[in-house]
Design a protein around this motif. Structure first.
Motif, short mmCIF file in Angstrom:
data_model
loop_
_atom_site.label_atom_id
_atom_site.label_comp_id
_atom_site.label_asym_id
_atom_site.label_seq_id
_atom_site.Cartn_x
_atom_site.Cartn_y
_atom_site.Cartn_z
N LEU A 44 -5.26 -2.73 -4.64
CA LEU A 44 -3.88 -2.72 -4.69
C LEU A 44 -3.19 -3.76 -6.00
O LEU A 44 -2.06 -4.02 -6.27
N LEU B 115 -8.83 2.32 1.19
CA LEU B 115 -8.62 0.92 0.72
C LEU B 115 -9.81 -0.05 0.86
O LEU B 115 -9.94 -0.81 -0.08
N SER C 22 0.88 -1.11 -0.01
CA SER C 22 -0.16 0.08 0.03
C SER C 22 1.03 1.22 -0.13
O SER C 22 0.57 2.28 -0.69
#
Ligand SMILES: Cc1cc2nc3c(=O)[nH]c(=O)nc-3n(C[C@H](O)[C@H](O)[C@H](O)COP(=O)(O)OP(=O)(O)OC[C@H]3O[C@@H](n4cnc5c(N)ncnc54)[C@H](O)[C@@H]3O)c2cc1C
Length: 417
Positions: free
Chosen positions: A66, A411, A24
């Motif tokens: 991701l 996220l 990340s």
């Protein structure tokens, strides 16, 4: 980043939580450095980790954001239904179960989850392989094999000491090395916890009949017994037993183990053939007194280790990785010092309440369900029937298990940092 630093963030431990954080940060343009005593290639060996993890749909969205979808999706089985049964005797599917059960169906929350299942089942080795490949493609530096032994902290930086005598400096170090975290100890952060005197016996089986995307959890007096659906008509079994019985099961000859197993599963799924070794994991609870300090943050099992009764341990670690990455990246963009306690306190405030509540809840759950006391049995049975009848309560549990409630980091909403 100053020339005197080896990285923006040093991450001790390249397990699934540490590796997700590293990826990340790299995707957002920062320079992480991961350190682990075990080479990725060794982590992928069939004998290294026999577990599979139930991954909440929000945590899976994070991996998609991701860029991990092409690597993980071929190995992910959708959990469409969860069936929880309060059983008394072995052979629960053969009719030994009690009258109380709970049923969750993904369809019921499809409007709120964009048609996601209740979660995904993934073998840890596939997740580790996906993370390792993505880290390599993103040119993230991984020092392995290398063991962190301690760390010291000053005004400007954390200095991380390795067993081979090297010392590395960064404005921030993250302890993600699991329950025995050397970074947690070096930072003087205490931890509370206890041993459940239970062991998780884990095996992967090939089923004769399709599992239909159903995850079964049976609460038996010795502890929970779960049959979790995997790809290719296989299932991961997590069989909680007293330490003594678990040791005996692991040492049993394959045909004896198979006979015990088949009795416990019943005939509903046909014959269950064990694939690969049988693994055992001692079960305990651990909660760090703080999640951060000046120039240090704790992540994953280094901060909190819970009983696998509801498959939440890694999910908590992944939520933590999303929150910590967002805190660090937003601070860096504002020109703040990412290792300052003021910045890291935002991460701790974001995650601590949820984590402590969930850990306490899981602990109470383990105590409530791992016994055969008739009064407790009646109470928990009535509780399960009530949740089953009340639609909103059931939908709340499903969203909670899916990790999609509360103040979600970007996220976990499936957005880039
Ligand atoms: C039987 C069982 C079933 C489970 N099922 C589920 C599930 O279905 N869903 C779920 O969400 N969770 C589940 N869990 C919990 C989950 O497995 C853990 O929470 C998760 O693996 C923690 O990941 P982590 O990266 O924080 O730590 P770890 O997996 O412990 O990784 C730590 C890493 O740090 C490295 N390391 C160790 N010491 C050092 C050092 N000194 N220096 C540098 N590196 C070091 C290690 O080599 C390792 O790679 C289960 C657990 C058990 C026991």
């Amino acid at each position: 980043m100053s020339d005197t630093f080896d990285a923006d963030v040093i991450i001790a431990g390249a397990g699934m939580a540490g590796a997700t954080l590293g990826l990340s940060l790299a995707r957002a343009g920062l320079k992480p450095l991961l350190i682990d005593p075990v080479l990725f290639s060794a982590q992928l060996a069939p004998a290294f980790d026999g577990r599979s993890s139930a991954i909440a749909y929000a945590a899976f969205r994070q991996w998609r954001a991701l860029g991990l979808a092409p690597l993980l999706e071929p190995h992910a089985e959708r959990i469409e239904h969860i069936l929880v049964t309060d059983g008394r005797a072995p052979g629960p599917l053969a009719g030994g179960s009690g009258p109380f059960f709970l049923r969750f169906d993904a369809e019921e929350i499809a409007d709120r989850s964009d048609g996601e299942p209740l979660g995904y089942m993934l073998e840890n080795r596939h997740t580790r392989a996906g993370l390792a490949q993505a880290l390599e493609e993103a040119s993230v530096e991984v020092l392995a094999p290398a063991r962190v032994t301690s760390a010291s902290f000053d005004e400007r930086a954390a200095t991380v000491m390795l067993a081979d005598g090297r010392a590395l400096r960064a404005p921030l170090v993250v302890g993600a090395e699991g329950r025995g975290s050397a970074i947690r100890e070096a930072a003087g952060i205490g931890a509370i916890g206890w041993n459940y005197r239970q062991t998780g016996v884990v095996a992967t089986v090939k089923l004769e009949r399709p599992h239909g995307g159903v995850a079964h959890e049976f609460f038996l007096p010795s502890g929970p017994f779960a049959i979790l659906p995997l790809t290719d008509q296989r299932a991961s079994l997590v069989w909680t037993e007293s330490d003594r019985r678990a040791a005996a099961l692991k040492a049993a000859r394959p045909e004896v183990f198979h006979a015990h197993l088949q009795r416990r599963i019943g005939e509903h799924l046909g014959e269950a053939r064990v694939e690969g070794p049988v693994f055992t994991y001692p079960l305990s609870l651990l909660l760090a007194e703080r999640f951060c300090g000046p120039r240090v943050a704790l992540l994953g099992d280094a901060a909190h280790g819970v009983h696998p009764i509801a498959g939440q341990g890694l999910n908590l670690g992944l939520k933590g990785a999303a929150a910590l990455a967002e805190t660090i990246v937003d601070a860096a963009r504002l020109g703040e010092d990412i290792g300052s306690e003021a910045v890291l306190a935002r991460y701790a405030a974001w995650r601590r309440f949820d984590t402590v509540t969930l850990s306490a809840g899981m602990d109470a759950f383990v105590r409530l369900f791992s016994n055969d006391n008739p009064i407790l049995r009646l109470g928990r049975g009535l509780g399960m029937s009530a949740v089953n009848r009340i639609g909103p309560a059931r939908r709340f549990f499903m969203q909670e298990a899916g990790g999609a409630v509360g103040d979600l980091p970007r996220l976990l909403r499936g957005e880039a940092l």
